[in-house]
Motif scaffolding. Sequence first.
Motif, PDB file in Angstrom:
ATOM      1  N   LYS A 117     -13.397 -13.421   7.761  1.00 43.17           N
ATOM      2  CA  LYS A 117     -12.102 -13.002   8.291  1.00 43.17           C
ATOM      3  C   LYS A 117     -10.962 -13.351   7.344  1.00 43.17           C
ATOM      4  N   ARG A 118     -11.181 -14.300   6.444  1.00 43.79           N
ATOM      5  CA  ARG A 118     -10.116 -14.739   5.553  1.00 43.79           C
ATOM      6  C   ARG A 118      -9.733 -13.677   4.532  1.00 43.79           C
ATOM      7  N   VAL A 119     -10.672 -12.778   4.227  1.00 43.48           N
ATOM      8  CA  VAL A 119     -10.416 -11.818   3.161  1.00 43.48           C
ATOM      9  C   VAL A 119     -10.142 -10.416   3.690  1.00 43.48           C
ATOM     10  N   GLN A 120      -9.886 -10.314   4.966  1.00 47.32           N
ATOM     11  CA  GLN A 120      -9.553  -9.003   5.494  1.00 47.32           C
ATOM     12  C   GLN A 120      -8.237  -8.518   4.885  1.00 47.32           C
ATOM     13  N   ILE A 121      -8.197  -7.278   4.477  1.00 45.89           N
ATOM     14  CA  ILE A 121      -7.006  -6.743   3.842  1.00 45.89           C
ATOM     15  C   ILE A 121      -5.903  -6.542   4.872  1.00 45.89           C
ATOM     16  N   GLU A 122      -4.671  -6.457   4.382  1.00 44.37           N
ATOM     17  CA  GLU A 122      -3.535  -6.257   5.275  1.00 44.37           C
ATOM     18  C   GLU A 122      -3.714  -4.981   6.085  1.00 44.37           C
ATOM     19  N   SER A 123      -3.240  -5.021   7.326  1.00 48.88           N
ATOM     20  CA  SER A 123      -3.457  -3.884   8.228  1.00 48.88           C
ATOM     21  C   SER A 123      -2.655  -2.659   7.829  1.00 48.88           C
ATOM     22  N   ILE A 124      -1.418  -2.868   7.377  1.00 44.91           N
ATOM     23  CA  ILE A 124      -0.546  -1.737   7.066  1.00 44.91           C
ATOM     24  C   ILE A 124      -0.127  -1.814   5.601  1.00 44.91           C
ATOM     25  N   LEU A 125      -0.369  -0.727   4.884  1.00 39.15           N
ATOM     26  CA  LEU A 125      -0.082  -0.655   3.460  1.00 39.15           C
ATOM     27  C   LEU A 125       0.727   0.595   3.156  1.00 39.15           C
ATOM     28  N   ASN A 126       1.538   0.521   2.118  1.00 41.65           N
ATOM     29  CA  ASN A 126       2.317   1.668   1.678  1.00 41.65           C
ATOM     30  C   ASN A 126       1.986   1.992   0.233  1.00 41.65           C
ATOM     31  N   ILE A 127       1.722   3.265  -0.030  1.00 41.09           N
ATOM     32  CA  ILE A 127       1.559   3.753  -1.395  1.00 41.09           C
ATOM     33  C   ILE A 127       2.532   4.912  -1.544  1.00 41.09           C
ATOM     34  N   ILE A 191     -12.788  11.529  -4.497  1.00 45.30           N
ATOM     35  CA  ILE A 191     -11.614  11.039  -5.220  1.00 45.30           C
ATOM     36  C   ILE A 191     -10.526  12.111  -5.204  1.00 45.30           C
ATOM     37  N   LYS A 192     -10.932  13.351  -5.403  1.00 42.37           N
ATOM     38  CA  LYS A 192      -9.984  14.474  -5.378  1.00 42.37           C
ATOM     39  C   LYS A 192      -9.339  14.604  -4.005  1.00 42.37           C
ATOM     40  N   GLU A 193     -10.144  14.404  -2.941  1.00 46.35           N
ATOM     41  CA  GLU A 193      -9.603  14.474  -1.577  1.00 46.35           C
ATOM     42  C   GLU A 193      -8.510  13.429  -1.373  1.00 46.35           C
ATOM     43  N   LEU A 194      -8.755  12.208  -1.867  1.00 52.86           N
ATOM     44  CA  LEU A 194      -7.756  11.149  -1.720  1.00 52.86           C
ATOM     45  C   LEU A 194      -6.520  11.435  -2.573  1.00 52.86           C
ATOM     46  N   ARG A 195      -6.728  11.990  -3.734  1.00 53.77           N
ATOM     47  CA  ARG A 195      -5.590  12.283  -4.616  1.00 53.77           C
ATOM     48  C   ARG A 195      -4.651  13.329  -4.017  1.00 53.77           C
ATOM     49  N   LYS A 196      -5.179  14.212  -3.204  1.00 52.72           N
ATOM     50  CA  LYS A 196      -4.341  15.226  -2.564  1.00 52.72           C
ATOM     51  C   LYS A 196      -3.378  14.591  -1.565  1.00 52.72           C
ATOM     52  N   ILE A 197      -3.754  13.414  -1.064  1.00 54.88           N
ATOM     53  CA  ILE A 197      -2.956  12.737  -0.040  1.00 54.88           C
ATOM     54  C   ILE A 197      -2.011  11.705  -0.653  1.00 54.88           C
ATOM     55  N   LEU A 198      -2.523  10.918  -1.597  1.00 53.37           N
ATOM     56  CA  LEU A 198      -1.752   9.825  -2.180  1.00 53.37           C
ATOM     57  C   LEU A 198      -0.786  10.342  -3.244  1.00 53.37           C
ATOM     58  N   PRO A 199       0.263   9.570  -3.533  1.00 57.70           N
ATOM     59  CA  PRO A 199       1.209   9.985  -4.569  1.00 57.70           C
ATOM     60  C   PRO A 199       0.519  10.208  -5.921  1.00 57.70           C
ATOM     61  N   HIS A 200       1.145  11.024  -6.744  1.00 53.85           N
ATOM     62  CA  HIS A 200       0.592  11.369  -8.045  1.00 53.85           C
ATOM     63  C   HIS A 200       0.291  10.129  -8.876  1.00 53.85           C
ATOM     64  N   ASP A 201      -0.854  10.109  -9.486  1.00 50.75           N
ATOM     65  CA  ASP A 201      -1.272   9.052 -10.410  1.00 50.75           C
ATOM     66  C   ASP A 201      -1.546   7.709  -9.727  1.00 50.75           C
ATOM     67  N   ASN A 215      -0.110   0.760  -7.290  1.00 48.26           N
ATOM     68  CA  ASN A 215       1.152   1.038  -6.578  1.00 48.26           C
ATOM     69  C   ASN A 215       1.076   0.794  -5.073  1.00 48.26           C
ATOM     70  N   ILE A 216       0.319  -0.240  -4.664  1.00 47.88           N
ATOM     71  CA  ILE A 216       0.225  -0.568  -3.238  1.00 47.88           C
ATOM     72  C   ILE A 216       1.251  -1.638  -2.880  1.00 47.88           C
ATOM     73  N   LYS A 217       1.921  -1.430  -1.757  1.00 49.93           N
ATOM     74  CA  LYS A 217       2.828  -2.435  -1.199  1.00 49.93           C
ATOM     75  C   LYS A 217       2.329  -2.808   0.191  1.00 49.93           C
ATOM     76  N   GLU A 218       2.254  -4.130   0.451  1.00 52.17           N
ATOM     77  CA  GLU A 218       1.772  -4.601   1.756  1.00 52.17           C
ATOM     78  C   GLU A 218       2.942  -4.918   2.659  1.00 52.17           C
ATOM     79  N   ASN A 219       2.820  -4.519   3.931  1.00 50.02           N
ATOM     80  CA  ASN A 219       3.876  -4.825   4.908  1.00 50.02           C
ATOM     81  C   ASN A 219       3.674  -6.207   5.494  1.00 50.02           C
TER      82      ASN A 219
END
Length: 219
Positions: A117-127, A191-201, A215-219
């Motif tokens: 449980k200690r290494v669970q990633i943050e629940s909400i992320l912004n890219i 990977i292409k499917e994810l790239r269509k959703i996430l910001p360029h590069d 380019n990930i920011k954690e809330n």
Amino acid sequence: MKILLIEDDKALGESIQEYFKLHNIETVWIHDERKLPNLLKVYEFDVIVLDLMLKFSHGEDLITFIRGNKINTPILILTAKTELSSKEECFLRGADDYLSKPFEPKELLLRVRALSKRVQIESILNIGDVTINIDAKTIWKNNREIKLSKTAWDLLTLLIKRKGEIVSSETILNYVWGGKAVGDEVVRAYIKELRKILPHDSIKTYKGRGYRLDNIKEN
């Protein structure tokens, strides 16, 4: 949950592996610690359970090796050593927990679950303009929810867990497809499917090496 067990006592290793299986925990067990470097290159583990007295090396040195390679997976020491000095050395080198033999299997299970449980990633992320809610498994972009398949979610989760690192195709195949024989073109398609959703590069390709999410920011 996926556990790496490094234990050269075959009877004990088999016993732990079977016990974890009863509790729906996948265990990759090695009794030859020389396999460790290659395993860490291609698998993602939730917890590493490590014996100290091994055939070819000292467990303390393996802790140093793991942390020296910037692998932050929690390490639980499982050993017959009971001296305070041994515990101190392990914690100083980067271990997270220490359980002396003999032990109750349930206690090992409880400790492993707590460490995972200690290494669970943050629940909400912004890219960029994309918001990802890991717990709810939702992606929002421009106030619109975007649906992803389970496979795409698994791939995105892996890239987030390893953000800023180059994740090899072999690691992706093991994590997302369980090591099944899947062609590179399938990985590229997701990977292409994810790239269509996430910001360029946001997802960079390193030819012959793998992919990296930035380019990930954690809330």
